[in-house]
Design a protein around this motif. Structure first.
Motif, PDB file in Angstrom:
ATOM      1  N   ASN A 285      -1.597  -9.790  -5.201  1.00  0.00           N
ATOM      2  CA  ASN A 285      -2.849  -9.142  -5.629  1.00  0.00           C
ATOM      3  C   ASN A 285      -3.282  -9.575  -7.027  1.00  0.00           C
ATOM      4  O   ASN A 285      -4.480  -9.613  -7.329  1.00  0.00           O
ATOM      5  N   LYS A 289      -7.035 -11.058  -8.303  1.00  0.00           N
ATOM      6  CA  LYS A 289      -7.860 -10.605  -9.423  1.00  0.00           C
ATOM      7  C   LYS A 289      -8.255 -11.774 -10.317  1.00  0.00           C
ATOM      8  O   LYS A 289      -9.389 -11.860 -10.793  1.00  0.00           O
ATOM      9  N   SER A 339      -4.488  -2.817   0.057  1.00  0.00           N
ATOM     10  CA  SER A 339      -4.860  -2.099  -1.162  1.00  0.00           C
ATOM     11  C   SER A 339      -5.422  -3.058  -2.208  1.00  0.00           C
ATOM     12  O   SER A 339      -6.417  -2.762  -2.877  1.00  0.00           O
ATOM     13  N   GLY A 340      -4.791  -4.219  -2.345  1.00  0.00           N
ATOM     14  CA  GLY A 340      -5.279  -5.207  -3.304  1.00  0.00           C
ATOM     15  C   GLY A 340      -6.651  -5.728  -2.941  1.00  0.00           C
ATOM     16  O   GLY A 340      -7.500  -5.953  -3.817  1.00  0.00           O
ATOM     17  N   ASN A 343      -9.297  -3.082  -3.805  1.00  0.00           N
ATOM     18  CA  ASN A 343      -9.599  -3.091  -5.241  1.00  0.00           C
ATOM     19  C   ASN A 343     -10.445  -4.302  -5.616  1.00  0.00           C
ATOM     20  O   ASN A 343     -11.271  -4.238  -6.516  1.00  0.00           O
ATOM     21  N   ASP A 346     -14.266  -3.264  -4.416  1.00  0.00           N
ATOM     22  CA  ASP A 346     -15.022  -2.262  -5.174  1.00  0.00           C
ATOM     23  C   ASP A 346     -14.175  -1.495  -6.183  1.00  0.00           C
ATOM     24  O   ASP A 346     -14.523  -0.385  -6.558  1.00  0.00           O
ATOM     25  N   GLY A 347     -13.085  -2.102  -6.640  1.00  0.00           N
ATOM     26  CA  GLY A 347     -12.288  -1.478  -7.686  1.00  0.00           C
ATOM     27  C   GLY A 347     -12.877  -1.753  -9.058  1.00  0.00           C
ATOM     28  O   GLY A 347     -14.004  -2.224  -9.210  1.00  0.00           O
ATOM     29  N   TRP A 349     -12.051  -4.042 -11.141  1.00  0.00           N
ATOM     30  CA  TRP A 349     -12.217  -5.471 -11.393  1.00  0.00           C
ATOM     31  C   TRP A 349     -13.481  -6.029 -10.737  1.00  0.00           C
ATOM     32  O   TRP A 349     -13.977  -7.081 -11.140  1.00  0.00           O
ATOM     33  N   SER A 350     -13.995  -5.342  -9.747  1.00  0.00           N
ATOM     34  CA  SER A 350     -15.196  -5.849  -9.072  1.00  0.00           C
ATOM     35  C   SER A 350     -16.439  -5.770  -9.946  1.00  0.00           C
ATOM     36  O   SER A 350     -17.460  -6.382  -9.638  1.00  0.00           O
ATOM     37  N   ARG A 377     -18.419  -0.402   0.765  1.00  0.00           N
ATOM     38  CA  ARG A 377     -17.716  -1.676   0.608  1.00  0.00           C
ATOM     39  C   ARG A 377     -18.470  -2.766   1.359  1.00  0.00           C
ATOM     40  O   ARG A 377     -18.873  -3.759   0.785  1.00  0.00           O
TER      41      ARG A 377
END
Length: 503
Positions: A285, A289, A339-340, A343, A346-347, A349-350, A377
């Protein structure tokens, strides 16, 4: 006798004034050469410094220089110069006389003009006149340096520095985006990041797909275009509602229905670069990122066949303890997880970078985890279905520039309504395979393919019905056997109870 002076505007008076001016200029040049030759360099620098201060004090104009390169450990190009150059290029054709030309292939504006050396451009902003001058210096054993100098009256300092320069940068960015070549990126394996010092490799993206040539229902196509236009103009709206400026699209449907072509059409319509993300080459993950951070704004991030990329089907699995076996002990940990990926979409970092579109494609939407494709999403779910008659007419227009055929179009309309055939199969039949094939031949080939597809579908339906009958019959026999076994078991149990009653 008194000498009569010639009038001020006469030729003799003008000639006399020119002679005086030339004499003064020659004297200044002579004195400057003497100063350069016989006086020390330190004194020369001292005099030049205070002469410049005197000129600046007396002049009512302010000069701002924008260099092409900035110095550091290495000379590197800055974006401000490029933006200003793009802005000025739109004004060169009418006002400048010395131009530099550059041909940009696959661009909406193939010929890009820039200012020649020492060329001056006059611009106006809110009634204020400004001057732009292109400067170029060439030094031995050093890189050539270019710069653009902005000159304006000091009374307009606030307007120019706060509003005009920002206006020029915004306009320049828009023009540069319009003139640039689109790029298609793919992520490099993380082991190569240190070698090549880049996470993405790219080539020029020159796919010709457009919405006008896309084989799709016109109403659905219009809905997609309206959504894209609204998204592109929604910077202030997204900031107002507190959301990252991004949009998600899920394209699903059988193979050959135009999912990849749809992505190309969106990229050309929005003038966005495309990042084709291959999840199978990403270790974890954290690398995902890093790849997201390395993408630019005004781009499309694509994950094709996401159901085949990583384990995303069904419910989320709980973590398990794995036995350590040498160097392969962490093989299960070095994977991108659901999960990664969530994120990533739309976490936190997005939100790095704006005006970004994320597109997933799949052939089997039912297999994907609902958390991955929920609204918010994947904001818009687009079903790429089998070819309809409207889509066929678009393809006929593309390949043969025809909109009707009295004899064969009605037959095709009837067969397409009764048969499932993909736009890719229709296009294959409409494309001539030789010089001898004409429109009517291709249409007849399509009719033959539709009839064959209809026949195969009918045979398959019969086989499925037969299999269902056999399965139902087998199930019925199993139920009868199970009922007999249950009956025997009940008799046995009742007998045992009866024996206990006798005791």
């Amino acid at each position: 006798m008194k000498k009569i002076r010639p009038p001020l505007g006469s030729k003799s008076n003008i000639l006399t004034q020119k002679k005086i001016l030339w004499s003064i200029m020659a004297s200044i040049k002579f004195l400057f050469c003497i100063f350069e030759k016989f006086f020390s360099h330190q004194l020369h620098r001292f005099v030049t410094k205070y002469m410049q201060k005197f000129i600046c004090f007396m002049s009512p104009y302010i000069h701002i220089t924008f260099p092409d390169l900035i110095s550091g450990r290495y000379l590197r190009r800055i974006g401000v110069y490029t933006c200003i150059q793009s802005y000025l290029s739109a004004k060169l054709s009418e006002r400048a006389k010395r131009l530099n030309a550059e041909v940009v292939e696959n661009s909406q504006t193939p010929l890009v003009l820039t200012m020649g050396d020492n060329e001056e451009i006059i611009d106006k902003f809110n009634g204020v006149k400004v001057w732009w001058v292109a400067n170029h210096t060439s030094q031995k054993d050093l890189d050539d340096k270019s710069s653009l100098t902005l000159t304006f009256h000091k009374r307009y300092r606030g307007l120019i520095t706060t509003s005009y320069i920002q206006y020029v940068l915004d306009e320049g960015k828009a023009i540069a985006m319009k003139n640039r070549k689109l790029k298609l990126y793919t992520n490099n394996p993380s082991d190569d990041w240190r070698i090549y010092k880049r996470k993405w490799s790219c080539i020029t993206f020159d796919h010709p797909a457009r919405f006008e040539t896309l084989a799709m229902d016109a109403k659905k196509k219009e809905e997609i275009i309206d959504d894209l236009v609204k998204f592109k103009a929604g910077k202030e709206y997204y900031a107002k509602v507190g959301k990252a400026w991004k949009r998600g699209y899920l394209l699903f449907g059988p193979p050959g229905t135009g999912k990849s072509t749809m992505i190309s059409a969106i990229a050309n319509f929005m003038n966005y670069d495309v990042y084709d993300l291959e999840l199978t080459t990403i270790k974890d993950n954290n690398e995902l990122k890093r790849l997201l951070i390395a993408t630019s704004s005004k781009s499309i991030i694509v994950i094709e066949d996401i159901d085949c990329s990583i384990e995303l089907t069904g419910t989320r699995k709980e973590k398990k303890d794995y036995v350590h076996k040498g160097k392969y002990s962490n093989i299960e940990e070095n994977k991108v997880t659901l999960s990664g990926l969530l994120n990533f979409i739309d976490g936190i970092w997005s939100a790095c970078g704006g005006e970004r579109i994320i597109i997933f494609t799949t052939n089997f939407v039912d297999k994907l985890d609902h958390a991955l494709i929920r609204r918010g999403r994947m904001d818009m779910h687009i079903e790429m279905s089998y070819c309809s008659y409207e889509a066929f007419k678009v393809l006929a227009k593309n390949y043969w520039d025809v909109e009707s055929h009295d004899g064969l179009f009605p037959i095709i309309e009837k067969l397409i309504g009764e048969t499932n055939i993909t736009p890719a199969d229709v296009a294959e039949n409409l494309m001539p395979k030789s010089i001898a094939e004409d429109l009517e031949t291709c249409l007849k080939n399509l009719i033959q393919s539709l009839e064959n597809a209809k026949k195969k579908a009918h045979e398959k339906a019969k086989e499925n019905a037969k299999d269902e009958d056999e399965e139902a019959q087998l199930k019925e026999e199993e139920e009868k056997v199970e009922a007999i076994e249950n009956s025997k078991e009940n008799v046995k149990k009742n007998g045992v109870i009866h024996e206990f009653g006798l005791v």
